[in-house]
Design an enzyme around this catalytic site. Structure first.
Site, mmCIF file in Angstrom:
data_model
loop_
_atom_site.group_PDB
_atom_site.id
_atom_site.type_symbol
_atom_site.label_atom_id
_atom_site.label_comp_id
_atom_site.label_asym_id
_atom_site.label_seq_id
_atom_site.Cartn_x
_atom_site.Cartn_y
_atom_site.Cartn_z
ATOM 1 N NE ARG A 67 46.738 30.793 33.956
ATOM 2 C CZ ARG A 67 46.175 31.383 35.012
ATOM 3 N NH1 ARG A 67 46.917 32.080 35.862
ATOM 4 N NH2 ARG A 67 44.875 31.296 35.224
ATOM 5 C CE LYS B 90 43.369 27.861 36.534
ATOM 6 N NZ LYS B 90 43.267 27.730 37.980
ATOM 7 C CD GLU C 120 49.722 29.033 44.126
ATOM 8 O OE1 GLU C 120 49.169 29.937 43.484
ATOM 9 O OE2 GLU C 120 50.088 27.962 43.615
HETATM 10 N N1 PMP Z 1 46.793 30.018 42.441
HETATM 11 C C1 PMP Z 1 46.071 28.919 42.186
HETATM 12 C C2 PMP Z 1 46.537 27.622 42.751
HETATM 13 C C3 PMP Z 1 44.913 28.991 41.399
HETATM 14 O O1 PMP Z 1 44.201 27.888 41.139
HETATM 15 C C4 PMP Z 1 44.504 30.240 40.893
HETATM 16 C C5 PMP Z 1 43.290 30.343 40.010
HETATM 17 N N2 PMP Z 1 42.111 29.994 40.652
HETATM 18 C C6 PMP Z 1 45.265 31.384 41.206
HETATM 19 C C7 PMP Z 1 46.414 31.227 41.970
HETATM 20 C C8 PMP Z 1 44.878 32.740 40.701
HETATM 21 O O2 PMP Z 1 45.116 32.810 39.324
HETATM 22 P P1 PMP Z 1 44.230 33.742 38.372
HETATM 23 O O3 PMP Z 1 44.328 35.114 38.911
HETATM 24 O O4 PMP Z 1 44.857 33.613 37.035
HETATM 25 O O5 PMP Z 1 42.837 33.219 38.427
#
Ligand code: PMP
Length: 287
Positions: free
Chosen positions: A52, A151, A184
């Site tokens: 990722r 990200k 989200e």
């Molecule tokens: N959404 C956002 C905006 C995030 O920053 C994160 C990670 N902290 C997630 C969802 C969750 O992703 P992951 O399960 O890969 O940590």
């Protein structure tokens, strides 16, 4: 032993781990990152996080100056160097030093940083009793502006939403997209349980496609629970039987109130608790 931070192949004491004020990561939020967990010395879903990170970097035309295998080795070396078994690993790649103008082609050496630390995002209390959250006015970034799949080091969109949550007296916010559908949270993905099925917004709703989200969908399948990706409105949240958030730092956290409405009977629901237990077993397996 003090904490050691990896920068471009070298380890520095925490106090001496510094990058330039001309780095575009600082000047413009121009860079990408990952948050990864290690459970008992094993890096959880390392390959997926590294993949990722490289995808985020490609999307912003940033070339990470090492191979995925080299980065993987560096992550493990950083973990060993810091002598931590259970850790939160922050990988950061900045555009590097440039001029005061925007032009990223003036930045010639991206900085690769690995910080190994511990993290407690939410106190244990919330895992037992559940979290209260609100929907907030700040709209999640549109995918044609800054795709939430990237990200990136620019988290202001999320920070603005976090401020609104804190102002409302809660610690996490649910963000909607520009069409008013649920996207989200500021640092977590969201699921609801309805009629025994898991429902979560699809990637095109404008989300970071969470690695924990994927693990939860795998665990649900194992448990014979169907999961679907579907558009969700605030109405769907309010009438859900259960709700929970997922993220690397948060793992799985139950939500029991949204916008002053109790979700289900206002307690962490049975499917949420089942998945949380399965998740903890899954990470314990790595111990
Ligand atoms: N959404 C956002 C905006 C995030 O920053 C994160 C990670 N902290 C997630 C969802 C969750 O992703 P992951 O399960 O890969 O940590």
């Amino acid at each position: 032993m003090g904490q050691k931070v990896y920068i471009n192949g070298e380890f520095f004491d925490k106090e001496d781990a510094k990058i330039s004020v001309y780095d575009h990561g600082l000047l413009y939020g121009d860079g990408v990152f990952e948050g990864i967990r290690a459970y008992n010395g094993k890096v959880f879903r390392c390959e997926q996080h590294v993949d990722r990170l490289y995808e985020s970097a490609r999307a912003i035309a940033l070339k990470i100056p090492m191979s995925k295998q080299e980065l993987n080795d560096a992550i493990h070396e950083a973990l060993r160097t810091n002598g931590l078994d259970d850790a939160y690993i922050r990988l950061v790649v900045t555009r590097g030093v440039g001029t005061l103008g925007l032009d990223p082609t003036k930045c010639h050496s991206p900085q690769v940083i690995i910080i190994v630390d511990t993290i407690l995002l939410y106190p244990e209390y919330y895992y037992e009793k559940g979290l209260e959250v609100v929907t907030v006015p700040t709209v999640r970034n549109h995918h044609n502006a800054l795709n939430p799949k990237i990200k990136s080091l620019n988290y202001l969109n999320n920070i603005l939403a976090k401020i609104e949550a804190l102002q409302a007296g809660v610690i996490e916010a649910i963000m909607l997209n520009k069409d008013g559908f649920v996207a989200e949270c500021t640092g977590d993905n969201i699921f609801i349980v309805s009629d025994g099925n898991l429902i979560t917004p699809a990637s095109h709703a404008g989300i970071l496609v969470g690695i924990t989200r994927g693990v939860v969908m795998e665990l649900a399948e194992e448990a014979g629970i169907k999961s679907v990706e579907q558009e969700l409105t605030r109405f769907d949240l309010y009438v859900a039987d259960e709700c929970f958030l997922t993220g690397t730092a948060a793992e799985i956290i139950p939500v029991i109130r949204i916008d002053s409405r109790d979700i289900g009977d206002g307690k962490p629901g049975p499917i949420t608790c089942q998945l949380l237990k399965m998740f903890r077993d899954e990470t314990k397996d790595k111990r």
